[in-house]
Design a protein around this motif. Structure first.
Motif, PDB file in Angstrom:
ATOM      1  N   LYS A 117      38.732  69.511 100.444  1.00  0.00           N
ATOM      2  CA  LYS A 117      40.317  69.943 101.339  1.00  0.00           C
ATOM      3  C   LYS A 117      41.444  68.355 100.053  1.00  0.00           C
ATOM      4  O   LYS A 117      41.434  67.301 100.525  1.00  0.00           O
ATOM      5  CB  LYS A 117      40.201  69.825 102.264  1.00  0.00           C
ATOM      6  CG  LYS A 117      39.433  70.992 102.772  1.00  0.00           C
ATOM      7  CD  LYS A 117      39.963  70.980 104.463  1.00  0.00           C
ATOM      8  CE  LYS A 117      38.830  72.142 105.148  1.00  0.00           C
ATOM      9  NZ  LYS A 117      38.892  72.292 106.740  1.00  0.00           N
ATOM     10  N   LEU A 118      42.604  69.252  99.807  1.00  0.00           N
ATOM     11  CA  LEU A 118      43.283  68.258  99.495  1.00  0.00           C
ATOM     12  C   LEU A 118      44.124  68.328 100.559  1.00  0.00           C
ATOM     13  O   LEU A 118      44.623  69.376 101.012  1.00  0.00           O
ATOM     14  CB  LEU A 118      43.881  68.916  98.315  1.00  0.00           C
ATOM     15  CG  LEU A 118      43.196  68.858  96.903  1.00  0.00           C
ATOM     16  CD1 LEU A 118      43.322  68.989  96.013  1.00  0.00           C
ATOM     17  CD2 LEU A 118      42.090  67.628  96.601  1.00  0.00           C
ATOM     18  N   HIS A 119      44.872  67.135 101.276  1.00  0.00           N
ATOM     19  CA  HIS A 119      45.490  67.092 102.108  1.00  0.00           C
ATOM     20  C   HIS A 119      47.137  66.819 101.313  1.00  0.00           C
ATOM     21  O   HIS A 119      47.239  65.800 100.916  1.00  0.00           O
ATOM     22  CB  HIS A 119      45.717  66.166 103.108  1.00  0.00           C
ATOM     23  CG  HIS A 119      43.847  66.463 103.995  1.00  0.00           C
ATOM     24  ND1 HIS A 119      44.127  67.477 105.073  1.00  0.00           N
ATOM     25  CD2 HIS A 119      42.476  66.655 103.702  1.00  0.00           C
ATOM     26  CE1 HIS A 119      42.704  67.571 105.075  1.00  0.00           C
ATOM     27  NE2 HIS A 119      42.357  67.270 104.681  1.00  0.00           N
ATOM     28  N   PHE A 120      48.385  67.152 101.550  1.00  0.00           N
ATOM     29  CA  PHE A 120      49.745  67.183 101.129  1.00  0.00           C
ATOM     30  C   PHE A 120      49.777  66.352 102.017  1.00  0.00           C
ATOM     31  O   PHE A 120      49.920  67.255 103.596  1.00  0.00           O
ATOM     32  CB  PHE A 120      50.272  68.316  99.748  1.00  0.00           C
ATOM     33  CG  PHE A 120      48.891  68.612  98.926  1.00  0.00           C
ATOM     34  CD1 PHE A 120      49.639  67.987  97.142  1.00  0.00           C
ATOM     35  CD2 PHE A 120      48.231  69.473  98.969  1.00  0.00           C
ATOM     36  CE1 PHE A 120      48.763  67.785  96.625  1.00  0.00           C
ATOM     37  CE2 PHE A 120      47.647  69.364  97.737  1.00  0.00           C
ATOM     38  CZ  PHE A 120      47.919  69.177  96.400  1.00  0.00           C
ATOM     39  N   LYS A 121      51.018  66.198 101.722  1.00  0.00           N
ATOM     40  CA  LYS A 121      52.571  65.920 103.220  1.00  0.00           C
ATOM     41  C   LYS A 121      52.547  67.498 103.724  1.00  0.00           C
ATOM     42  O   LYS A 121      53.471  67.704 105.001  1.00  0.00           O
ATOM     43  CB  LYS A 121      53.666  65.070 102.462  1.00  0.00           C
ATOM     44  CG  LYS A 121      54.930  65.788 101.443  1.00  0.00           C
ATOM     45  CD  LYS A 121      55.910  65.971 101.510  1.00  0.00           C
ATOM     46  CE  LYS A 121      56.444  66.626 100.856  1.00  0.00           C
ATOM     47  NZ  LYS A 121      58.547  65.635 100.526  1.00  0.00           N
ATOM     48  N   ASP A 122      52.854  68.438 103.165  1.00  0.00           N
ATOM     49  CA  ASP A 122      53.538  69.374 104.118  1.00  0.00           C
ATOM     50  C   ASP A 122      52.195  70.930 104.323  1.00  0.00           C
ATOM     51  O   ASP A 122      51.979  72.166 104.211  1.00  0.00           O
ATOM     52  CB  ASP A 122      54.829  69.996 103.507  1.00  0.00           C
ATOM     53  CG  ASP A 122      54.401  70.696 101.851  1.00  0.00           C
ATOM     54  OD1 ASP A 122      53.039  70.199 101.420  1.00  0.00           O
ATOM     55  OD2 ASP A 122      55.049  71.054 101.224  1.00  0.00           O
ATOM     56  N   GLY A 123      50.764  70.516 103.956  1.00  0.00           N
ATOM     57  CA  GLY A 123      49.288  71.259 104.039  1.00  0.00           C
ATOM     58  C   GLY A 123      48.200  71.081 102.893  1.00  0.00           C
ATOM     59  O   GLY A 123      48.454  69.559 102.787  1.00  0.00           O
ATOM     60  N   ILE A 124      47.313  71.504 103.370  1.00  0.00           N
ATOM     61  CA  ILE A 124      46.141  71.504 102.533  1.00  0.00           C
ATOM     62  C   ILE A 124      45.965  72.401 102.025  1.00  0.00           C
ATOM     63  O   ILE A 124      45.799  73.526 101.419  1.00  0.00           O
ATOM     64  CB  ILE A 124      45.374  71.152 103.738  1.00  0.00           C
ATOM     65  CG1 ILE A 124      45.429  70.759 104.720  1.00  0.00           C
ATOM     66  CG2 ILE A 124      43.752  71.502 103.430  1.00  0.00           C
ATOM     67  CD1 ILE A 124      44.539  70.557 106.020  1.00  0.00           C
ATOM     68  N   ALA A 125      45.235  72.093 100.490  1.00  0.00           N
ATOM     69  CA  ALA A 125      44.403  73.197  99.583  1.00  0.00           C
ATOM     70  C   ALA A 125      42.570  72.729  99.131  1.00  0.00           C
ATOM     71  O   ALA A 125      42.374  71.612  99.791  1.00  0.00           O
ATOM     72  CB  ALA A 125      45.548  72.624  98.260  1.00  0.00           C
ATOM     73  N   GLU A 126      42.272  73.813  99.268  1.00  0.00           N
ATOM     74  CA  GLU A 126      40.961  73.723  98.971  1.00  0.00           C
ATOM     75  C   GLU A 126      40.879  74.725  97.198  1.00  0.00           C
ATOM     76  O   GLU A 126      41.074  74.730  96.842  1.00  0.00           O
ATOM     77  CB  GLU A 126      39.953  75.034 100.053  1.00  0.00           C
ATOM     78  CG  GLU A 126      40.134  74.569 101.437  1.00  0.00           C
ATOM     79  CD  GLU A 126      39.916  75.730 101.886  1.00  0.00           C
ATOM     80  OE1 GLU A 126      39.114  76.297 101.126  1.00  0.00           O
ATOM     81  OE2 GLU A 126      39.532  76.076 103.443  1.00  0.00           O
ATOM     82  N   ALA A 127      39.585  73.064  96.962  1.00  0.00           N
ATOM     83  CA  ALA A 127      39.292  73.018  95.565  1.00  0.00           C
ATOM     84  C   ALA A 127      37.440  73.248  95.504  1.00  0.00           C
ATOM     85  O   ALA A 127      37.440  72.371  96.675  1.00  0.00           O
ATOM     86  CB  ALA A 127      40.212  71.437  94.852  1.00  0.00           C
ATOM     87  N   ILE A 128      37.069  73.794  94.371  1.00  0.00           N
ATOM     88  CA  ILE A 128      35.513  73.651  94.622  1.00  0.00           C
ATOM     89  C   ILE A 128      35.439  72.212  93.350  1.00  0.00           C
ATOM     90  O   ILE A 128      36.427  72.361  91.886  1.00  0.00           O
ATOM     91  CB  ILE A 128      35.060  75.301  93.776  1.00  0.00           C
ATOM     92  CG1 ILE A 128      34.776  75.476  95.111  1.00  0.00           C
ATOM     93  CG2 ILE A 128      34.094  74.315  93.550  1.00  0.00           C
ATOM     94  CD1 ILE A 128      35.277  77.399  94.740  1.00  0.00           C
ATOM     95  N   VAL A 129      34.457  71.657  93.251  1.00  0.00           N
ATOM     96  CA  VAL A 129      33.902  70.624  91.915  1.00  0.00           C
ATOM     97  C   VAL A 129      33.986  71.056  91.004  1.00  0.00           C
ATOM     98  O   VAL A 129      32.939  72.118  91.118  1.00  0.00           O
ATOM     99  CB  VAL A 129      33.278  69.482  92.451  1.00  0.00           C
ATOM    100  CG1 VAL A 129      33.516  68.424  90.741  1.00  0.00           C
ATOM    101  CG2 VAL A 129      34.028  68.669  93.286  1.00  0.00           C
ATOM    102  N   THR A 130      34.021  71.240  89.505  1.00  0.00           N
ATOM    103  CA  THR A 130      34.101  71.858  88.820  1.00  0.00           C
ATOM    104  C   THR A 130      33.245  70.753  87.579  1.00  0.00           C
ATOM    105  O   THR A 130      32.568  71.047  86.728  1.00  0.00           O
ATOM    106  CB  THR A 130      34.444  72.637  87.989  1.00  0.00           C
ATOM    107  OG1 THR A 130      35.683  71.880  87.277  1.00  0.00           O
ATOM    108  CG2 THR A 130      34.656  73.676  88.989  1.00  0.00           C
TER     109      THR A 130
END
Length: 452
Positions: A430-443
């Motif tokens: 999970k990538l935490h930004f100042k205005d939200g969260i983005a999910e990512a998969i390690v490739t």
């Protein structure tokens, strides 16, 4: 020429003397026997005989050797003697020269006596505090001795001469032999059955050797003497003889006559003493009567008795003085009370409750103002401290970092990921930004080392 074959008496004695000296069996001889013809010579050599049932021999003991003897030799005593045999030339007689001497047969008795004395002394039987006082006027005296000896005769004659009022009762006992100790104990036990009847008990016998006096050293006899409730006078042997009965008794007498003198007063002396006391009493009473008569005469001749009114003059004056002192004392007391009252009134006025209330109200207003000022100061200080803390929190807040374009990463369990060593391919992050969260998969994973 014919005279040459004859010896002189001196030559013959000298020849025999040399024979004695050269005989090795006579250089050190150990003898035992009974002392005979012994007469003590003070500060001198001792000459006596030593004998047995069939023979005797003359003995000389020089002063240097006799001073080392540890006991007192007496006529008829059996002794052990060591020394040598030689000839006394001037008289042509052979004799024994003693170098040491000790008691024979009495050694065990002496040792037994010494041990028993130490034992009884340790128990306190000989202590002076246990000694009882003899009564001055005894009514009945019990005597324990032989019925056939001279002891009871001497006691009765002396007691009847000195104090005929005293009754002498004999409790006969054996005073010598193997059964003497039991006989003495039985006689004293008979006295115990009538102990209240007797004021004093005398126990004794005449002189003799240590064996003769031994019953009075027996433990049961000594303990029985100690247990007697009445005072006991011991008169055993001569003055130089000392038995355990002498030590445990309340009084020790050198002779039976002395024992009777200790037990009874001299009636003649007592009567003379009574007459003397009567005279002193009469003189004292007469002196007291004369003194009282003189006092009465002085009282009768005194001014007070002739003029009784003078008796009250001084008392009347004393009453006037006391009345004046009482009035002065009351005035002084009232003046002191008035001064104390005025002082208390002044102190009460200065400590009026109205003044105290006004002072307390002023103090309350002053304290309330100080409280408000202090509260304002505290609020300003807390407000400034709060602003400074908020500024510090803003400076160190991670949100400020996120606003500048940075993010932070967490794994599926919510832990912050700070290194590539914490992730693997296909991990969900999970990538935490100042205005939200983005999910990512390690490739793919690429690590940097030293910036490469």
């Amino acid at each position: 020429m014919a005279d040459n074959k004859y010896l002189t008496v001196t030559d013959l004695n000298y020849y025999i003397t040399q024979k004695f000296k050269n005989d090795p069996y006579l250089h050190k001889v150990f003898l035992q026997g009974e002392l005979s013809n012994f007469r003590y010579r003070r500060n001198s050599h001792q000459y006596f005989s030593l004998k047995d049932e069939k023979s005797k021999i003359n003995v000389v003991m020089f002063r240097s050797y006799f001073d080392k003897v540890k006991f007192k030799p007496e006529e008829g005593m059996k002794v052990y003697v060591t020394g040598y045999v030689s000839v006394y030339g001037p008289q042509g007689s052979y004799q024994f020269y003693a170098e040491s001497m000790g008691p024979a047969g009495l050694g065990a008795l002496y040792e037994q006596l010494k041990q028993l004395q130490a034992k009884l002394a340790k128990e306190g039987l000989f202590n002076p505090e246990h000694k009882k006082q003899l009564p001055h006027f005894p009514d009945k005296i019990a005597v324990v001795t032989s019925a056939s000896g001279a002891v009871i005769h001497d006691i009765m004659v002396t007691a009847n001469r000195r104090f005929p009022h005293a009754e002498i009762d004999l409790f006969p006992a054996q005073v010598q032999g193997d059964t003497a100790a039991d006989s003495l104990v039985v006689a004293m036990q008979q006295i115990l059955q009538h102990a209240d009847d007797y004021d004093v008990m005398i126990i004794g016998r005449g002189g003799g050797s240590l064996e003769d006096l031994w019953p009075f050293n027996e433990e049961k006899v000594v303990r029985q003497v100690y247990a007697m409730p009445m005072p006991v006078i011991s008169s055993v042997g001569h003055e130089t003889d000392t038995t355990l009965c002498d030590l445990v008794a309340d009084v020790r007498a050198a002779t039976p006559t002395a024992a009777a003198e200790y037990a009874t007063p001299n009636l003649t002396d007592e009567i003379a003493n009574i007459h003397q006391l009567q005279g002193r009493l009469l003189a004292s009473v007469q002196a007291i009567i004369r003194e009282k008569r003189d006092i009465l005469q002085r009282i009768n001749n005194s001014v007070i008795m002739r003029e009784p009114t003078r008796l009250y003059d001084q008392q009347i004056q004393t009453v006037d003085m006391l009345k004046q002192r009482l009035a002065n004392s009351m005035n002084n007391k009232l003046e002191r009370a008035r001064q104390q009252f005025n002082l208390a009134a002044q102190r009460l006025q200065s400590n009026s409750p109205d003044k105290q209330i006004i002072q307390m109200q002023q103090q309350r207003i002053f304290l309330a103002k100080r409280l408000i000022d202090n509260m304002k100061k505290q609020l300003l200080l807390k407000r400034d401290a709060f602003k400074q803390t908020v500024q510090q929190l803003n400076d160190y807040s991670p949100l400020k970092t996120l606003e500048r374009g940075f993010t932070y990463t967490t794994n599926e369990s919510g832990q912050t990921v700070s290194s590539v060593d914490q992730i693997r391919n296909n991990d969900h992050l999970k990538l935490h930004f100042k205005d939200g969260i983005a999910e990512a998969i390690v490739t793919a994973i690429r690590g940097d080392k030293d910036g490469n």
